[in-house]
Design a protein around this motif. Sequence first.
Motif, PDB file in Angstrom:
ATOM      1  N   ARG A   2       5.092  13.564   0.949  1.00 52.06           N
ATOM      2  CA  ARG A   2       5.477  14.497  -0.109  1.00 52.06           C
ATOM      3  C   ARG A   2       5.341  15.929   0.382  1.00 52.06           C
ATOM      4  O   ARG A   2       4.505  16.237   1.204  1.00 52.06           O
ATOM      5  CB  ARG A   2       4.608  14.292  -1.339  1.00 52.06           C
ATOM      6  CG  ARG A   2       4.984  13.086  -2.117  1.00 52.06           C
ATOM      7  CD  ARG A   2       4.335  13.127  -3.485  1.00 52.06           C
ATOM      8  NE  ARG A   2       4.612  11.862  -4.145  1.00 52.06           N
ATOM      9  CZ  ARG A   2       3.729  11.203  -4.845  1.00 52.06           C
ATOM     10  NH1 ARG A   2       2.510  11.663  -5.000  1.00 52.06           N
ATOM     11  NH2 ARG A   2       4.046  10.063  -5.410  1.00 52.06           N
ATOM     12  N   LEU A  59       2.282   7.901   0.291  1.00 52.28           N
ATOM     13  CA  LEU A  59       3.072   8.946  -0.369  1.00 52.28           C
ATOM     14  C   LEU A  59       2.535  10.362  -0.148  1.00 52.28           C
ATOM     15  O   LEU A  59       3.330  11.280   0.068  1.00 52.28           O
ATOM     16  CB  LEU A  59       3.210   8.645  -1.863  1.00 52.28           C
ATOM     17  CG  LEU A  59       4.106   7.436  -2.186  1.00 52.28           C
ATOM     18  CD1 LEU A  59       4.153   7.217  -3.679  1.00 52.28           C
ATOM     19  CD2 LEU A  59       5.504   7.634  -1.627  1.00 52.28           C
ATOM     20  N   ASN A  70       0.815  -1.218   0.000  1.00 52.29           N
ATOM     21  CA  ASN A  70       0.000   0.000   0.000  1.00 52.29           C
ATOM     22  C   ASN A  70       0.851   1.271   0.000  1.00 52.29           C
ATOM     23  O   ASN A  70       0.378   2.326   0.422  1.00 52.29           O
ATOM     24  CB  ASN A  70      -0.919   0.008   1.227  1.00 52.29           C
ATOM     25  CG  ASN A  70      -1.975  -1.048   1.129  1.00 52.29           C
ATOM     26  OD1 ASN A  70      -2.888  -0.944   0.332  1.00 52.29           O
ATOM     27  ND2 ASN A  70      -1.836  -2.094   1.933  1.00 52.29           N
ATOM     28  N   TRP A  71       2.068   1.182  -0.452  1.00 53.56           N
ATOM     29  CA  TRP A  71       2.998   2.295  -0.364  1.00 53.56           C
ATOM     30  C   TRP A  71       2.447   3.568  -1.010  1.00 53.56           C
ATOM     31  O   TRP A  71       2.657   4.673  -0.505  1.00 53.56           O
ATOM     32  CB  TRP A  71       4.334   1.915  -0.998  1.00 53.56           C
ATOM     33  CG  TRP A  71       5.380   2.943  -0.768  1.00 53.56           C
ATOM     34  CD1 TRP A  71       5.956   3.746  -1.702  1.00 53.56           C
ATOM     35  CD2 TRP A  71       5.978   3.304   0.478  1.00 53.56           C
ATOM     36  NE1 TRP A  71       6.874   4.574  -1.126  1.00 53.56           N
ATOM     37  CE2 TRP A  71       6.907   4.327   0.221  1.00 53.56           C
ATOM     38  CE3 TRP A  71       5.821   2.869   1.789  1.00 53.56           C
ATOM     39  CZ2 TRP A  71       7.655   4.917   1.224  1.00 53.56           C
ATOM     40  CZ3 TRP A  71       6.576   3.463   2.778  1.00 53.56           C
ATOM     41  CH2 TRP A  71       7.480   4.468   2.496  1.00 53.56           C
ATOM     42  N   GLU A  72       1.735   3.435  -2.107  1.00 52.20           N
ATOM     43  CA  GLU A  72       1.218   4.622  -2.800  1.00 52.20           C
ATOM     44  C   GLU A  72       0.206   5.393  -1.945  1.00 52.20           C
ATOM     45  O   GLU A  72       0.026   6.598  -2.124  1.00 52.20           O
ATOM     46  CB  GLU A  72       0.592   4.242  -4.150  1.00 52.20           C
ATOM     47  CG  GLU A  72      -0.709   3.461  -4.061  1.00 52.20           C
ATOM     48  CD  GLU A  72      -0.558   1.973  -3.752  1.00 52.20           C
ATOM     49  OE1 GLU A  72      -1.574   1.338  -3.461  1.00 52.20           O
ATOM     50  OE2 GLU A  72       0.578   1.456  -3.781  1.00 52.20           O
ATOM     51  N   LYS A  73      -0.433   4.745  -0.983  1.00 51.98           N
ATOM     52  CA  LYS A  73      -1.374   5.428  -0.098  1.00 51.98           C
ATOM     53  C   LYS A  73      -0.654   6.285   0.940  1.00 51.98           C
ATOM     54  O   LYS A  73      -1.251   7.207   1.489  1.00 51.98           O
ATOM     55  CB  LYS A  73      -2.283   4.411   0.613  1.00 51.98           C
ATOM     56  CG  LYS A  73      -3.215   3.701  -0.346  1.00 51.98           C
ATOM     57  CD  LYS A  73      -4.097   2.716   0.380  1.00 51.98           C
ATOM     58  CE  LYS A  73      -4.998   1.992  -0.594  1.00 51.98           C
ATOM     59  NZ  LYS A  73      -5.813   0.983   0.066  1.00 51.98           N
TER      60      LYS A  73
END
Length: 126
Positions: free
Chosen positions: A125, A121, A116-119
């Motif tokens: 950022r 980010l 779930n890394w994209e959740k």
Amino acid sequence: MKNKILFVLCLLTGLMFINAGLNKFLNYMPMPKDMPQNMVKVMQAYMEIGWIMPLVGVAEIVGGLLLIFGRTRALGAVVLVPVLTGILLANISMAPSGLPIALVLTAIVVWVIIDNWEKYLPMIRK
């Protein structure tokens, strides 16, 4: 296939954490007889403080519930990271016999985090 395996592992891990969290409130599982003496002292100190065990219990129950459902799995993993850190440190320093299961639970939660890394980010950022 990967999603089905991850679901089953998250379901079992979530149920284990829910069980551990409920035990902090209902005390239905006896303490192991072979628990090291220094770990018994630490647990007694936590019980005397009063607010630590309920806090950890709530975190385990909420994290376990969130881990079971795919939509909230990423949040459940984040909730369980501090609990797992405590479990790992306690097993490394006081009761190495419990280390294998702690490492398995950690590996499952790390897999969920990587999956779930994209959740995560947007939180890191600029």
